[in-house]
Design a protein around this motif. Sequence first.
Motif, PDB file in Angstrom:
ATOM      1  N   LEU A 193       0.831  -1.211   0.000  1.00 58.57           N
ATOM      2  CA  LEU A 193       0.000   0.000   0.000  1.00 58.57           C
ATOM      3  C   LEU A 193       0.863   1.258   0.000  1.00 58.57           C
ATOM      4  O   LEU A 193       0.511   2.264  -0.625  1.00 58.57           O
ATOM      5  N   TYR A 194       1.986   1.198   0.682  1.00 57.64           N
ATOM      6  CA  TYR A 194       2.896   2.349   0.759  1.00 57.64           C
ATOM      7  C   TYR A 194       3.445   2.705  -0.624  1.00 57.64           C
ATOM      8  O   TYR A 194       3.394   3.858  -1.047  1.00 57.64           O
ATOM      9  N   HIS A 195       3.944   1.718  -1.341  1.00 60.99           N
ATOM     10  CA  HIS A 195       4.484   1.986  -2.680  1.00 60.99           C
ATOM     11  C   HIS A 195       3.378   2.417  -3.642  1.00 60.99           C
ATOM     12  O   HIS A 195       3.593   3.274  -4.508  1.00 60.99           O
ATOM     13  N   ASP A 196       2.194   1.846  -3.485  1.00 59.51           N
ATOM     14  CA  ASP A 196       1.067   2.228  -4.333  1.00 59.51           C
ATOM     15  C   ASP A 196       0.674   3.683  -4.082  1.00 59.51           C
ATOM     16  O   ASP A 196       0.390   4.440  -5.022  1.00 59.51           O
ATOM     17  N   ALA A 197       0.668   4.095  -2.804  1.00 57.55           N
ATOM     18  CA  ALA A 197       0.301   5.471  -2.466  1.00 57.55           C
ATOM     19  C   ALA A 197       1.338   6.459  -2.990  1.00 57.55           C
ATOM     20  O   ALA A 197       0.990   7.537  -3.499  1.00 57.55           O
ATOM     21  N   ILE A 198       2.615   6.132  -2.873  1.00 58.31           N
ATOM     22  CA  ILE A 198       3.667   7.016  -3.403  1.00 58.31           C
ATOM     23  C   ILE A 198       3.501   7.194  -4.904  1.00 58.31           C
ATOM     24  O   ILE A 198       3.596   8.309  -5.431  1.00 58.31           O
ATOM     25  N   SER A 199       3.240   6.097  -5.602  1.00 60.22           N
ATOM     26  CA  SER A 199       3.047   6.181  -7.052  1.00 60.22           C
ATOM     27  C   SER A 199       1.844   7.051  -7.390  1.00 60.22           C
ATOM     28  O   SER A 199       1.904   7.882  -8.315  1.00 60.22           O
ATOM     29  N   ALA A 200       0.762   6.901  -6.637  1.00 58.70           N
ATOM     30  CA  ALA A 200      -0.457   7.674  -6.910  1.00 58.70           C
ATOM     31  C   ALA A 200      -0.240   9.165  -6.662  1.00 58.70           C
ATOM     32  O   ALA A 200      -0.639  10.006  -7.475  1.00 58.70           O
ATOM     33  N   VAL A 201       0.387   9.512  -5.535  1.00 58.88           N
ATOM     34  CA  VAL A 201       0.608  10.923  -5.215  1.00 58.88           C
ATOM     35  C   VAL A 201       1.571  11.565  -6.218  1.00 58.88           C
ATOM     36  O   VAL A 201       1.426  12.736  -6.577  1.00 58.88           O
ATOM     37  N   THR A 202       2.536  10.792  -6.690  1.00 63.68           N
ATOM     38  CA  THR A 202       3.536  11.326  -7.611  1.00 63.68           C
ATOM     39  C   THR A 202       2.973  11.521  -9.013  1.00 63.68           C
ATOM     40  O   THR A 202       3.191  12.565  -9.647  1.00 63.68           O
ATOM     41  N   TRP A 203       2.226  10.534  -9.500  1.00 64.86           N
ATOM     42  CA  TRP A 203       1.826  10.537 -10.908  1.00 64.86           C
ATOM     43  C   TRP A 203       0.359  10.891 -11.132  1.00 64.86           C
ATOM     44  O   TRP A 203      -0.001  11.359 -12.215  1.00 64.86           O
ATOM     45  N   GLN A 204      -0.496  10.646 -10.158  1.00 65.53           N
ATOM     46  CA  GLN A 204      -1.920  10.952 -10.304  1.00 65.53           C
ATOM     47  C   GLN A 204      -2.450  11.608  -9.025  1.00 65.53           C
ATOM     48  O   GLN A 204      -3.342  11.067  -8.361  1.00 65.53           O
ATOM     49  N   PRO A 205      -1.903  12.766  -8.645  1.00 63.07           N
ATOM     50  CA  PRO A 205      -2.296  13.380  -7.373  1.00 63.07           C
ATOM     51  C   PRO A 205      -3.782  13.673  -7.264  1.00 63.07           C
ATOM     52  O   PRO A 205      -4.348  13.622  -6.162  1.00 63.07           O
ATOM     53  N   ASP A 206      -4.454  13.962  -8.390  1.00 57.55           N
ATOM     54  CA  ASP A 206      -5.885  14.260  -8.332  1.00 57.55           C
ATOM     55  C   ASP A 206      -6.721  13.019  -8.076  1.00 57.55           C
ATOM     56  O   ASP A 206      -7.914  13.128  -7.772  1.00 57.55           O
ATOM     57  N   ARG A 207      -6.129  11.841  -8.195  1.00 59.82           N
ATOM     58  CA  ARG A 207      -6.852  10.586  -7.951  1.00 59.82           C
ATOM     59  C   ARG A 207      -6.264   9.800  -6.785  1.00 59.82           C
ATOM     60  O   ARG A 207      -6.575   8.614  -6.617  1.00 59.82           O
TER      61      ARG A 207
END
Length: 242
Positions: free
Chosen positions: A160-174
């Motif tokens: 979940l940690y790596h998934d959240a970092i990827s989301a905040v970095t590349w898709q912050p609006d989602r």
Amino acid sequence: MRPAPVAREIAAGRHLSTLAAFGPSGSTSVQGDVVQLRARKNWVVAAGEADSYVWSVGSALWLVPANAPGLLVPADHAGMGLRGTVAASVQADPVRVPASNELGPEEIAHPWFLVLGGAVSLGLMEGALGAALRHLGGTDPRTKADLARMRLRTDSVRVLYHDAISAVTWQPDRSAHRVRLLAVAASEAAVAVTDLAMKVCGDAAFRRDLGLERRFRDARAAAAIEPTVDTLLESVEVHARP
């Protein structure tokens, strides 16, 4: 104190900054190139030790030097805190800073704060599991199932940690849902894993050289810091998937 030079000092390890975001929103007033901030913030980690504070007022973040006029920090704190820190309330009554110290909107920093909180929980779990394995060796059949639970809970949070970092970095609006998922799962898992570590190590868990009892308390202190699990869950919209 300007944000860019301070960022370089932080990167070099010569400056400690902390977050002052939880509590009443507060207010600002402008007098020329100086801004007055009024607010009381709770659970400010490293209060009195940090070199500066990232202070939220309304929807904006401000960089506040530790020696800024009007910043009131308790002389001592009797609470539990996290490892090597205090967590105290700090008052701006008011604090005066240059208008150039505005860092931007709070919504940019909030997801990263939750991600970093997940990293703290993950570190506590890995540390507790490592200490338990060093003490037990991992071969006792009476503790093997609990050690496996600790490993799986920790690994689940790491995903979940790596998934959240990827989301905040590349898709912050989602990224909001994934970040909340990490924050809730990490906080609850850290409490569960450190509890199991205390259980499997028995009396030895209170030995200072293992460091388990300290991680056990740290996990609970972290779970009490806003936004708590209940606060995060209140913002989740629950619906059935098609």
